[in-house]
Motif scaffolding. Structure first.
Motif, PDB file in Angstrom:
ATOM      1  N   VAL A 105      78.515  67.779  55.099  1.00 22.52           N
ATOM      2  CA  VAL A 105      78.473  67.404  56.514  1.00 22.52           C
ATOM      3  C   VAL A 105      78.382  68.673  57.368  1.00 22.52           C
ATOM      4  N   GLU A 106      77.307  68.773  58.147  1.00 18.39           N
ATOM      5  CA  GLU A 106      77.123  69.931  59.032  1.00 18.39           C
ATOM      6  C   GLU A 106      78.232  69.946  60.094  1.00 18.39           C
ATOM      7  N   GLU A 107      78.777  71.125  60.346  1.00 17.81           N
ATOM      8  CA  GLU A 107      79.891  71.261  61.302  1.00 17.81           C
ATOM      9  C   GLU A 107      79.505  70.782  62.703  1.00 17.81           C
ATOM     10  N   HIS A 108      78.213  70.926  63.062  1.00 22.92           N
ATOM     11  CA  HIS A 108      77.761  70.531  64.399  1.00 22.92           C
ATOM     12  C   HIS A 108      77.112  69.149  64.401  1.00 22.92           C
ATOM     13  N   LYS A 109      77.149  68.485  63.241  1.00 17.53           N
ATOM     14  CA  LYS A 109      76.609  67.116  63.153  1.00 17.53           C
ATOM     15  C   LYS A 109      77.609  66.221  62.432  1.00 17.53           C
ATOM     16  N   VAL A 110      78.847  66.303  62.892  1.00 12.63           N
ATOM     17  CA  VAL A 110      79.938  65.598  62.215  1.00 12.63           C
ATOM     18  C   VAL A 110      79.731  64.078  62.254  1.00 12.63           C
ATOM     19  N   THR A 111      79.320  63.546  63.415  1.00 10.57           N
ATOM     20  CA  THR A 111      79.149  62.087  63.541  1.00 10.57           C
ATOM     21  C   THR A 111      78.100  61.567  62.566  1.00 10.57           C
ATOM     22  N   GLU A 112      76.946  62.240  62.512  1.00  3.94           N
ATOM     23  CA  GLU A 112      75.871  61.795  61.599  1.00  3.94           C
ATOM     24  C   GLU A 112      76.348  61.817  60.149  1.00  3.94           C
ATOM     25  N   GLY A 113      77.023  62.905  59.778  1.00  7.49           N
ATOM     26  CA  GLY A 113      77.525  63.026  58.407  1.00  7.49           C
ATOM     27  C   GLY A 113      78.561  61.953  58.095  1.00  7.49           C
ATOM     28  N   ALA A 114      79.440  61.705  59.071  1.00  8.49           N
ATOM     29  CA  ALA A 114      80.492  60.695  58.885  1.00  8.49           C
ATOM     30  C   ALA A 114      79.881  59.306  58.709  1.00  8.49           C
ATOM     31  N   MET A 115      78.812  59.012  59.453  1.00  6.71           N
ATOM     32  CA  MET A 115      78.141  57.703  59.326  1.00  6.71           C
ATOM     33  C   MET A 115      77.536  57.526  57.928  1.00  6.71           C
ATOM     34  N   THR A 116      77.004  58.614  57.361  1.00  8.25           N
ATOM     35  CA  THR A 116      76.458  58.555  55.997  1.00  8.25           C
ATOM     36  C   THR A 116      77.567  58.228  55.001  1.00  8.25           C
ATOM     37  N   LEU A 117      78.730  58.833  55.194  1.00  6.47           N
ATOM     38  CA  LEU A 117      79.867  58.587  54.299  1.00  6.47           C
ATOM     39  C   LEU A 117      80.374  57.150  54.427  1.00  6.47           C
ATOM     40  N   ILE A 118      80.387  56.645  55.670  1.00  6.98           N
ATOM     41  CA  ILE A 118      80.873  55.276  55.908  1.00  6.98           C
ATOM     42  C   ILE A 118      80.004  54.241  55.182  1.00  6.98           C
ATOM     43  N   LYS A 119      78.711  54.518  55.120  1.00  5.95           N
ATOM     44  CA  LYS A 119      77.804  53.586  54.402  1.00  5.95           C
ATOM     45  C   LYS A 119      78.204  53.472  52.934  1.00  5.95           C
ATOM     46  N   GLU A 120      78.736  54.578  52.394  1.00  3.30           N
ATOM     47  CA  GLU A 120      79.193  54.582  50.988  1.00  3.30           C
ATOM     48  C   GLU A 120      80.554  53.894  50.858  1.00  3.30           C
ATOM     49  N   LEU A 121      81.450  54.197  51.821  1.00  2.00           N
ATOM     50  CA  LEU A 121      82.832  53.704  51.728  1.00  2.00           C
ATOM     51  C   LEU A 121      83.011  52.272  52.233  1.00  2.00           C
ATOM     52  N   ARG A 122      82.237  51.893  53.258  1.00  2.00           N
ATOM     53  CA  ARG A 122      82.345  50.557  53.855  1.00  2.00           C
ATOM     54  C   ARG A 122      80.939  49.945  53.966  1.00  2.00           C
ATOM     55  N   PRO A 123      80.314  49.633  52.818  1.00  2.00           N
ATOM     56  CA  PRO A 123      78.929  49.136  52.849  1.00  2.00           C
ATOM     57  C   PRO A 123      78.756  47.845  53.645  1.00  2.00           C
ATOM     58  N   PHE A 147      84.280  64.877  49.739  1.00  2.36           N
ATOM     59  CA  PHE A 147      82.854  65.209  49.732  1.00  2.36           C
ATOM     60  C   PHE A 147      82.757  66.724  49.690  1.00  2.36           C
ATOM     61  N   GLN A 148      81.567  67.279  49.765  1.00  4.97           N
ATOM     62  CA  GLN A 148      81.409  68.713  49.481  1.00  4.97           C
ATOM     63  C   GLN A 148      82.256  69.607  50.381  1.00  4.97           C
ATOM     64  N   ASN A 149      82.415  69.228  51.636  1.00  2.76           N
ATOM     65  CA  ASN A 149      83.195  70.090  52.532  1.00  2.76           C
ATOM     66  C   ASN A 149      84.188  69.279  53.360  1.00  2.76           C
ATOM     67  N   GLY A 150      84.844  68.317  52.678  1.00  3.20           N
ATOM     68  CA  GLY A 150      85.852  67.556  53.394  1.00  3.20           C
ATOM     69  C   GLY A 150      86.396  66.377  52.613  1.00  3.20           C
ATOM     70  N   ILE A 151      87.187  65.560  53.312  1.00  3.24           N
ATOM     71  CA  ILE A 151      87.795  64.377  52.693  1.00  3.24           C
ATOM     72  C   ILE A 151      87.782  63.209  53.679  1.00  3.24           C
ATOM     73  N   CYS A 152      87.855  61.992  53.115  1.00  2.62           N
ATOM     74  CA  CYS A 152      87.996  60.769  53.918  1.00  2.62           C
ATOM     75  C   CYS A 152      89.286  60.089  53.503  1.00  2.62           C
ATOM     76  N   TYR A 153      90.064  59.635  54.483  1.00  2.00           N
ATOM     77  CA  TYR A 153      91.342  59.017  54.138  1.00  2.00           C
ATOM     78  C   TYR A 153      91.747  57.987  55.189  1.00  2.00           C
ATOM     79  N   GLU A 154      92.797  57.250  54.851  1.00  2.00           N
ATOM     80  CA  GLU A 154      93.293  56.148  55.662  1.00  2.00           C
ATOM     81  C   GLU A 154      93.984  56.662  56.933  1.00  2.00           C
ATOM     82  N   PHE A 155      93.782  55.946  58.020  1.00  2.00           N
ATOM     83  CA  PHE A 155      94.457  56.265  59.282  1.00  2.00           C
ATOM     84  C   PHE A 155      95.881  55.713  59.246  1.00  2.00           C
TER      85      PHE A 155
END
Length: 360
Positions: free
Chosen positions: A21-39, A110-118
């Motif tokens: 996930v690019e540091e300056h494109k966090v939203t776009e990268g996060a949306m890609t991850l969400i498609k994997e985690l919450r299809p 993911f390569q430069n971060g993590i996803c976790y529960e709120f």
């Protein structure tokens, strides 16, 4: 003897998604991850919320408008933070703490971060940690974490001295910005002085007899979440979790009463407030480790002395951390000024703290 956490067999394997996930494109990268985690989520209806309190990483929450309770947090690691954070150890801490009911669920790395529960609740501020009811909840929760065994039968070693030494080796004495160079030379103690203090601290603090336990190591106010509905607090952000001295974790938390953006050491807890905190902590720690005897005045005084002396090491740890961040971080924060304040506080409080004696 080991400094590494041991993840018990049988815990789920962490899913790894090969995405950067690019540091300056966090939203776009996060949306890609969400498609994997919450299809099943409709991506056109996904809402985002940025959290801006972090001084190490970028953090964004994603959720469906009609299900805000199912928020997925995406944390993108800051520039060069792998120099100061052991990411493998962070994941192990996450797993161990979640297995013991102390941390949220970790969805993936993911390569430069993590996803976790709120975790629902409110992040605390400098006034909240002084509140008598919250103070007791925090002390009990820290005792609960300190009582967790994650060392596979080995005798755990503190990683404090290794980490301080590692940070010291990374501290920059040269900046590309000339103004920063001048501030370093004028306001930060020389490397020779810092090295001398490190050696003195290791020699002195290692002999205080503080137990080595599983520590959070970064219990600033914003890392404490109060869920008023459930009546509990939980700690978040385990980047610095490791085996460490019990007294360091508590002393570090007491230093954080001063805040971070506008440091005010006048907010450091009084002896009276500390004694209340430490009494609750020791009672809870005994309960979690199946000891039945009452907390004695001698035990309480011993922990008070250990904690306040280890608070000195906390100033050094975060002073070095801030100098490293000053060189590499893209986050808008005066890391250099923060380092200066931490070192100043170390030298200011050292004489009085060194005069404290552990009772016979």
């Amino acid at each position: 003897m080991e400094t590494q956490l041991h993840v018990p067999t049988g815990l789920p394997v962490i899913t790894k998604i090969p995405i950067y996930v690019e540091e300056h494109k966090v939203t776009e990268g996060a949306m890609t991850l969400i498609k994997e985690l919450r299809p099943a989520w409709d991506s056109s209806r996904v809402k985002t919320k940025f959290f801006t309190d972090g001084t190490t990483n970028k953090l964004v929450g994603l959720y469906m408008e009609d299900q805000p309770e199912d928020t997925v947090l995406v944390r993108v690691y800051g520039n060069k933070t792998e120099l100061i954070v052991d990411r493998d150890n962070e994941l192990k801490s996450f797993q161990v703490l979640h297995a013991n009911g102390c941390a949220p669920r970790l969805y993936c790395s993911f390569q430069n971060g993590i996803c976790y529960e709120f975790m629902p609740g409110d992040a605390l501020g400098t006034q909240d940690v002084r509140d008598p009811a919250l103070l007791r909840l925090i002390a009990r929760e820290m005792a609960r974490i300190h009582a967790i065994h994650a060392h596979n039968g080995c005798i755990p070693k503190p990683n404090l001295w290794l980490k301080i030494r590692q940070y010291f080796s990374l501290v920059a004495t040269e900046f590309t910005d000339q103004a920063s160079n001048l501030r370093i030379q004028q306001e930060v103690p020389s490397k020779a002085v810092l090295e001398e203090e490190m050696a003195w601290m290791k020699e002195h603090l290692s002999t205080l007899g503080s137990p080595v336990v599983l520590c959070h190591n970064d219990l600033l106010c914003k890392n404490i979440i109060h869920n008023s509905k459930e009546g509990h607090v939980r700690f978040i952000d385990y980047e610095y979790s490791s085996y460490n001295y019990q007294a360091f974790d508590i002393g570090n938390h007491f230093n954080e009463f001063a805040g971070m953006v506008e440091l005010d050491y006048g907010l450091y807890p009084s002896r009276e407030m500390q004694m209340e905190w430490l009494r609750v902590y020791l009672q809870a720690y005994k309960t979690f480790t199946n000891k039945t005897e009452e907390v004695s005045p001698r035990e309480l005084e011993t922990l008070y002395v250990q904690v306040n002396k280890f608070a000195l090491a906390s100033h050094f740890f975060w002073g070095f951390w801030a100098l490293i961040q000053a060189k590499y971080s893209s986050i808008d924060f005066d890391f250099l000024g923060y380092a200066v304040l931490r070192f100043n506080q170390y030298f200011k409080t050292k004489p009085a703290l060194m005069a404290l004696q552990i009772p016979e």
